[in-house]
Design a protein around this motif. Structure first.
Motif, PDB file in Angstrom:
ATOM      1  N   SER A 114      -1.296  -2.180  14.222  1.00 34.21           N
ATOM      2  CA  SER A 114      -1.308  -1.685  12.850  1.00 34.21           C
ATOM      3  C   SER A 114      -2.322  -0.567  12.716  1.00 34.21           C
ATOM      4  N   ARG A 115      -1.909   0.497  12.036  1.00 31.68           N
ATOM      5  CA  ARG A 115      -2.821   1.607  11.722  1.00 31.68           C
ATOM      6  C   ARG A 115      -2.756   1.883  10.223  1.00 31.68           C
ATOM      7  N   ILE A 116      -3.917   2.068   9.625  1.00 30.84           N
ATOM      8  CA  ILE A 116      -4.013   2.341   8.189  1.00 30.84           C
ATOM      9  C   ILE A 116      -4.901   3.558   7.987  1.00 30.84           C
ATOM     10  N   THR A 154       3.071   0.278  11.227  1.00 30.27           N
ATOM     11  CA  THR A 154       3.108  -1.014  11.904  1.00 30.27           C
ATOM     12  C   THR A 154       4.109  -0.975  13.053  1.00 30.27           C
ATOM     13  N   MET A 171      -2.684   5.761   0.389  1.00 27.71           N
ATOM     14  CA  MET A 171      -2.844   5.024   1.642  1.00 27.71           C
ATOM     15  C   MET A 171      -1.536   4.958   2.404  1.00 27.71           C
ATOM     16  N   THR A 193       5.155   0.080  -2.524  1.00 19.91           N
ATOM     17  CA  THR A 193       4.635  -0.204  -1.186  1.00 19.91           C
ATOM     18  C   THR A 193       5.795  -0.508  -0.251  1.00 19.91           C
ATOM     19  N   TYR A 249       3.909   6.587   9.278  1.00 13.03           N
ATOM     20  CA  TYR A 249       3.142   6.024   8.170  1.00 13.03           C
ATOM     21  C   TYR A 249       4.032   5.867   6.937  1.00 13.03           C
ATOM     22  N   TYR A 280      -9.996   4.574   7.980  1.00 11.97           N
ATOM     23  CA  TYR A 280      -8.974   4.501   9.030  1.00 11.97           C
ATOM     24  C   TYR A 280      -9.191   3.229   9.835  1.00 11.97           C
ATOM     25  N   GLY A 325      -5.540  -2.282   2.237  1.00 12.77           N
ATOM     26  CA  GLY A 325      -4.297  -2.586   2.924  1.00 12.77           C
ATOM     27  C   GLY A 325      -4.374  -3.711   3.923  1.00 12.77           C
ATOM     28  N   TRP A 359       3.613   5.457   2.963  1.00 10.77           N
ATOM     29  CA  TRP A 359       2.534   5.800   2.045  1.00 10.77           C
ATOM     30  C   TRP A 359       2.718   5.139   0.682  1.00 10.77           C
ATOM     31  N   GLY A 367      -6.290   6.102   4.740  1.00  8.47           N
ATOM     32  CA  GLY A 367      -6.312   6.212   3.294  1.00  8.47           C
ATOM     33  C   GLY A 367      -7.402   7.120   2.767  1.00  8.47           C
ATOM     34  N   GLU A 382       0.359   3.202   5.955  1.00  9.80           N
ATOM     35  CA  GLU A 382       0.270   2.145   6.954  1.00  9.80           C
ATOM     36  C   GLU A 382       1.387   2.298   7.962  1.00  9.80           C
TER      37      GLU A 382
END
Length: 722
Positions: A565-567, A594, A590, A637, A606, A536, A103, A608, A569, A592
């Motif tokens: 930003s956090r991801i 933002t 996954m 996405t 998030y 993460y 991502g 997904w 997965g 994300e």
């Protein structure tokens, strides 16, 4: 595009050489490798027999020569498209294809050639156009997952992709000659000279002695573009002696011609090994304007249509030197030196459509230039007598000068070169707490000429529950330095005010990567490998495009550290080899989150997405043939993006991509590969996060991912002799 006479030449050479083949014996085809997503415990180039920490620390995927040959891969984009956790994003207007990994886009992935970062438009190793990386001189591709900032510096947040060069002739022969020609359609479009994709390669390797080898080679990739509903460079609609601008001139996907030439020298001096690589790359990308100027010739009274077209020409030279060997006993050193130059030339000209030639040149300038001096060295196994503790220490130096974009127009000034320097020192310790459990703390101190001193850190661990059941974890900095464009880009005239921000701070945060792997022996020839991964990333102060106001109250388009930003997965990957069968199946889920502007209160839930990858291969020894197929499902996405109505969620729809191929050895020296790409005929995918739609789509937002179902045929001639 130039006529492709070289295609006929190479095909003639191959057919002729087949008839004089020095042996009519056809050997049994070797078993193919498991899959292109297999995870092997290997170490990066330049670290083999030098630094065993990488082998312990990271899950490393290997794509070898057989994997590349099965799909007739010519450049890196042809191969990475099948990887579960990597997404290839093409840009038809520029011809560039960049990648995202877990991502995170290409700014967070480091691309190396033999362990040395590759020069890009605006930096070292990041946001690389992977279509510019030719694979004809590649031994293997190593994909390392997880934060690698301590060992490979800023921007190695999601992982590292390392391109390993072949060192000399295969086997025991002194001479090796390789010739290949590949013809490929672009969707349903193909003509020997003017449509499709035409590729030729040649390489000669010579083993001078048991210690020294040399090789030289070259490659030409002529991609004639994708017309789709467009009519090309020489199209014009004239009615009643007047031009009708119907937007059909030009191409859906711009053409490009890529030329690569290289030379390698490998020698062993005592216990020390020296490898030198020189490479020259040239790429030309013409851009055809869809708007036609319908002026009338005053002498004849007839319309004389012209268009304002452009051409972008990129030239790059690489000089890489690597020296490895023992420093004292089992203590090993590795030293790399590199000098790289890249220039991009921009030409704007008036093209006369009826005369099919350039009428006048408006601009012919150098729009981007960079020169890079690079060095890296490290010493491994500094405490060889200890079974509990070991240490690696190293340095990295990078000096880049250049500029990006030309200042022109009313507000212009002379182009100003900028300099960016890095002085880094790093160390990784190895604590073997038990015979199964190890810890690897590491730190890198970086001094940057633009933003000063920073510390990159990581803590990794491995736990070998058994010989087949292993756990690896990497916890470290999510450190990304601003690139040359974000710092120094400058394009200002009466209509534009786009500038970099030299006061940018590096992005930082944390990254966590966990890999749990188990191998199951099913039979003497059967093996199943399963890997469960979790990752993460939490990145604060993420660099984003912003609109500000300059001293003259004009809109200033620039960059600032405003986003977060956090991801999160999870991936499950399985690979199986059983007798003549090879198969893989993987899936990833996954999310994300933002936050577009840290100063605003945004909904940062998030979003997904789900991806799936599978491959299947079967070897038929009796006819020396391997059949293979690859399938990748890219799920829907979603991203948060800013708009005039505030922050909204943009979406790209899901799609499925599938390729299939057959590769056979016709004789001992000649192989044939034929296949199809994009069997489900993907061209555009609906995308509300895309700013514009496609021609003829009524303005429906979409993104171009492919150029339709394509077919290819590749002939490879390989002659070995003493």
């Amino acid at each position: 595009m130039s006529l492709n006479k070289n295609s006929l030449f190479f095909l003639t050479i191959i057919i002729f050489c087949t008839n004089i083949s020095i042996s009519q014996e056809t050997p049994t085809m070797e078993q193919d490798s498991m899959s292109m997503q297999k995870l092997d415990e290997v170490v990066l180039t330049g670290e083999s027999k030098v630094m065993s920490l990488s082998k312990k620390l990271f899950a490393v995927g290997v794509i070898d020569q057989k994997d590349i040959a099965k799909v007739a891969g010519n450049n890196l984009a042809d191969i990475l498209n099948y990887n579960l956790n990597i997404t290839v994003t093409p840009d038809p207007s520029t011809g560039r294809s960049t990648i995202s990994m877990f991502g995170l886009d290409g700014q967070y992935v480091k691309v190396l050639i033999d362990g040395i970062p590759m020069a890009s438009d605006n930096g070292m190793g990041n946001n690389i156009d992977i279509t510019q990386i030719n694979l004809e001189d590649v031994e293997r591709i190593e994909i390392v997952e997880g934060s690698m900032g301590v060992l490979y510096g800023d921007n190695a947040v999601a992982g590292v992709i390392n391109i390993v060069t072949k060192r000399g002739p295969d086997g025991v022969y002194k001479w090796q000659i390789q010739l290949s020609a590949q013809e490929e359609s672009v969707g349903s479009e193909y003509a020997l000279f003017d449509k499709g994709r035409h590729i030729q390669n040649a390489k000669v390797s010579y083993q001078i002695s048991d210690r020294t080898s040399v090789s030289i080679g070259g490659s030409r990739n002529d991609y004639a573009g994708f017309f789709n509903d467009f009519q090309g460079q020489n199209y014009v609609n004239i009615q009643d002696n007047a031009v009708v601008n119907d937007s059909l001139r030009g191409m859906e996907w711009n053409p490009k011609e890529q030329l690569t030439a290289y030379g390698n020298f490998n020698t062993r001096i005592g216990k020390h090994n020296l490898f030198y690589k020189i490479q020259y790359y040239d790429e030309s990308v013409p851009v055809y304007n869809s708007f036609v100027n319908g002026r009338v010739d005053s002498n004849t009274g007839m319309v004389n249509p012209t268009a304002l077209d452009e051409n972008f020409d990129t030239q790059r030279t690489i000089n890489n030197l690597n020296l490895t060997g023992p420093l004292k006993g089992p203590t090993i050193y590795n030293l790399s030196l590199s000098h790289q130059k890249q220039k991009r030339y921009y030409k704007q000209f008036v093209y006369n459509i009826l005369q099919q030639g350039i009428e006048s040149i408006i601009a012919d300038d150098l729009s981007q230039s960079s020169e890079i001096w690079y060095s890296k060295g490290f010493v491994s196994n500094l405490v060889p007598k200890s079974s509990f503790f070991n240490l690696q220490l190293g340095y990295e130096f990078n000096h880049q000068t250049g500029f990006d974009a030309i200042a022109t127009g009313e507000y212009s000034s002379d182009v100003v070169e900028n300099t960016l320097e890095n002085y880094d020192f790093f160390g990784v310790a190895d604590f073997n707490l038990t015979d199964k459990f190890s810890l690897f703390p590491g730190a890198r101190f970086t001094n940057n000429s633009q933003f000063g001193n920073k510390l990159i850190w990581s803590l990794s661990s491995t736990y070998d529950i058994s010989n087949t059941f292993k756990i690896k974890a990497v916890f470290g900095s999510a450190f990304r330095a601003p690139n040359f464009e974000e710092l120094f880009f400058y394009f200002v005239d009466s209509n534009h005010n786009v500038q970099g921000n030299p006061d940018l701070d590096p992005e930082d945060g944390i990254s966590l990567f966990l890999n749990i792997e188990e191998k199951f022996r099913l039979s003497e020839t059967g093996m199943l490998k399963t890997a469960l991964k979790s990752y993460y990333f939490d990145i604060d102060g993420k660099i984003a495009s912003v609109i500000d106001v300059d001293e003259q109250d004009r809109n200033l388009f620039t960059f600032d550290n405003v986003d977060r930003s956090r991801i999160l997965g999870f991936s499950l990957e399985n690979s199986l080899i059983m007798n003549r069968w090879q198969a893989s199946l993987g899936m990833t889920y996954m999310g994300e989150s933002t936050q577009i502007d840290a100063s605003e209160d945004n909904n940062n839930d998030y979003l997904w997405s789900f991806n799936l990858q599978s491959s299947l291969g079967y070897t038929i020894p009796s006819i020396n043939t391997t059949l293979s197929a690859q399938l990748k499902y890219t799920g829907r996405t979603q991203i948060v993006q800013s708009s005039t109505n505030g922050n909204v969620v943009g979406q790209t729809d899901d799609f499925t991509w599938m390729d299939a191929s057959a590769r056979t050895n016709i004789t001992k020296n000649l192989s044939l590969t034929l296949g199809a790409r994009n069997l489900f005929d993907i061209v555009r995918v609906n995308a509300t996060d895309s700013p514009s739609g496609t021609h003829g789509s009524g303005g429906t937002p979409s993104r171009l991912f492919g150029n339709g179902r394509s077919y290819y045929l590749k002939l490879l001639y390989n002659l070995n002799f003493n």
